[in-house]
Design an enzyme around this catalytic site. Structure first.
Site, mmCIF file in Angstrom:
data_model
loop_
_atom_site.group_PDB
_atom_site.id
_atom_site.type_symbol
_atom_site.label_atom_id
_atom_site.label_comp_id
_atom_site.label_asym_id
_atom_site.label_seq_id
_atom_site.Cartn_x
_atom_site.Cartn_y
_atom_site.Cartn_z
ATOM 1 N N HIS A 172 -22.458 11.782 -11.510
ATOM 2 C CA HIS A 172 -21.729 12.084 -12.820
ATOM 3 C C HIS A 172 -20.993 13.247 -12.642
ATOM 4 O O HIS A 172 -19.670 13.297 -13.199
ATOM 5 C CB HIS A 172 -22.628 12.044 -13.993
ATOM 6 C CG HIS A 172 -23.184 10.583 -14.478
ATOM 7 N ND1 HIS A 172 -23.937 9.928 -13.986
ATOM 8 C CD2 HIS A 172 -22.537 9.850 -15.519
ATOM 9 C CE1 HIS A 172 -24.223 8.756 -14.558
ATOM 10 N NE2 HIS A 172 -23.565 8.803 -15.580
ATOM 11 N N HIS A 201 -31.265 14.978 -13.679
ATOM 12 C CA HIS A 201 -30.995 15.884 -12.536
ATOM 13 C C HIS A 201 -31.589 17.234 -12.407
ATOM 14 O O HIS A 201 -31.646 17.656 -13.666
ATOM 15 C CB HIS A 201 -29.203 15.868 -12.309
ATOM 16 C CG HIS A 201 -28.496 14.731 -11.759
ATOM 17 N ND1 HIS A 201 -28.960 14.117 -10.399
ATOM 18 C CD2 HIS A 201 -27.971 13.730 -12.401
ATOM 19 C CE1 HIS A 201 -28.210 12.881 -10.378
ATOM 20 N NE2 HIS A 201 -27.495 12.729 -11.393
#
Length: 208
Positions: free
Chosen positions: A78, A142
């Site tokens: 992303h 993440h």
């Protein structure tokens, strides 16, 4: 935005360069990001919830697709995707408005006469990309290293792709003009500047 400006200028070159710059930025970033994801195989912070560990069976009982995705934390896709597009857009806006050129002459009186306003407009895409990157940390998808490296990948490939098709946005003159990629001599390059209404002598070597 690049296509809209190209249509307004009736310039196929603007549309052509914008399309290729975006495709190369996105393509290179996606290729490297996916390659490193499969090479490293780092676990995501939420891997155990994806795994649904069964102590009796000593195995993960979650969905296979979720488990596999849980092993692709590094780098953040992303973050790299957001910055590969938004960094390119930021550079383009800066080149079109002179937002990052602090030595050039001020533009004619208009809504963009304020240098701070032009600078803010050029930074807006980066603010959005930063928000996307931070959201991956907030959502526990993440690690911070994944986000940093992913963001740097997007920034790096976007900058390379932009400079292949436009001059540096730091230039005082000609930064808003797409590069002439296919020409026979300097005369053709000079014609290119005249086509866009740039008057005076242009240092061709510094703009190509």
């Amino acid at each position: 935005m690049m296509a809209a400006v190209g249509l307004k200028r009736r310039s196929f070159m603007d549309i052509h360069h914008g399309t290729l710059a975006l495709a190369s930025s996105r393509g290179l970033t996606a290729f490297v990001t996916e390659f490193v994801k499969h090479l490293v195989g780092r676990l995501r912070p939420d891997f155990m919830s994806r795994c649904q560990w069964d102590a009796v069976a000593t195995a993960c009982t979650g969905k296979l697709s979720a488990i596999e995705e849980g092993r692709k934390s590094f780098p953040s896709g992303h973050s790299s995707t957001a910055f590969s597009g938004m960094m390119l857009l930021s550079l383009w806006i800066a080149g079109q408005t002179g937002a990052w050129c602090f030595t050039g002459p001020p533009p004619a009186m208009s809504v963009l006469s304020s240098h701070m306003l032009r600078f803010f407009l050029a930074m807006l895409p980066l603010i959005w990309a930063t928000w996307v990157a931070i959201s991956r940390l907030e959502d526990y998808r993440h690690h911070k290293e994944d986000i940093i490296v992913g963001s740097l990948l997007g920034i790096g490939f976007a900058t390379i792709s932009y400079l292949m098709y436009w001059p540096s946005p730091l230039l005082a003159e000609g930064a808003h003009l797409p590069r002439m990629l296919y020409h026979d001599d300097g005369r053709r390059e000079q014609d290119h500047f005249q086509l866009y209404g740039v008057e005076g002598d242009i240092d061709i070597d510094n703009t190509t």
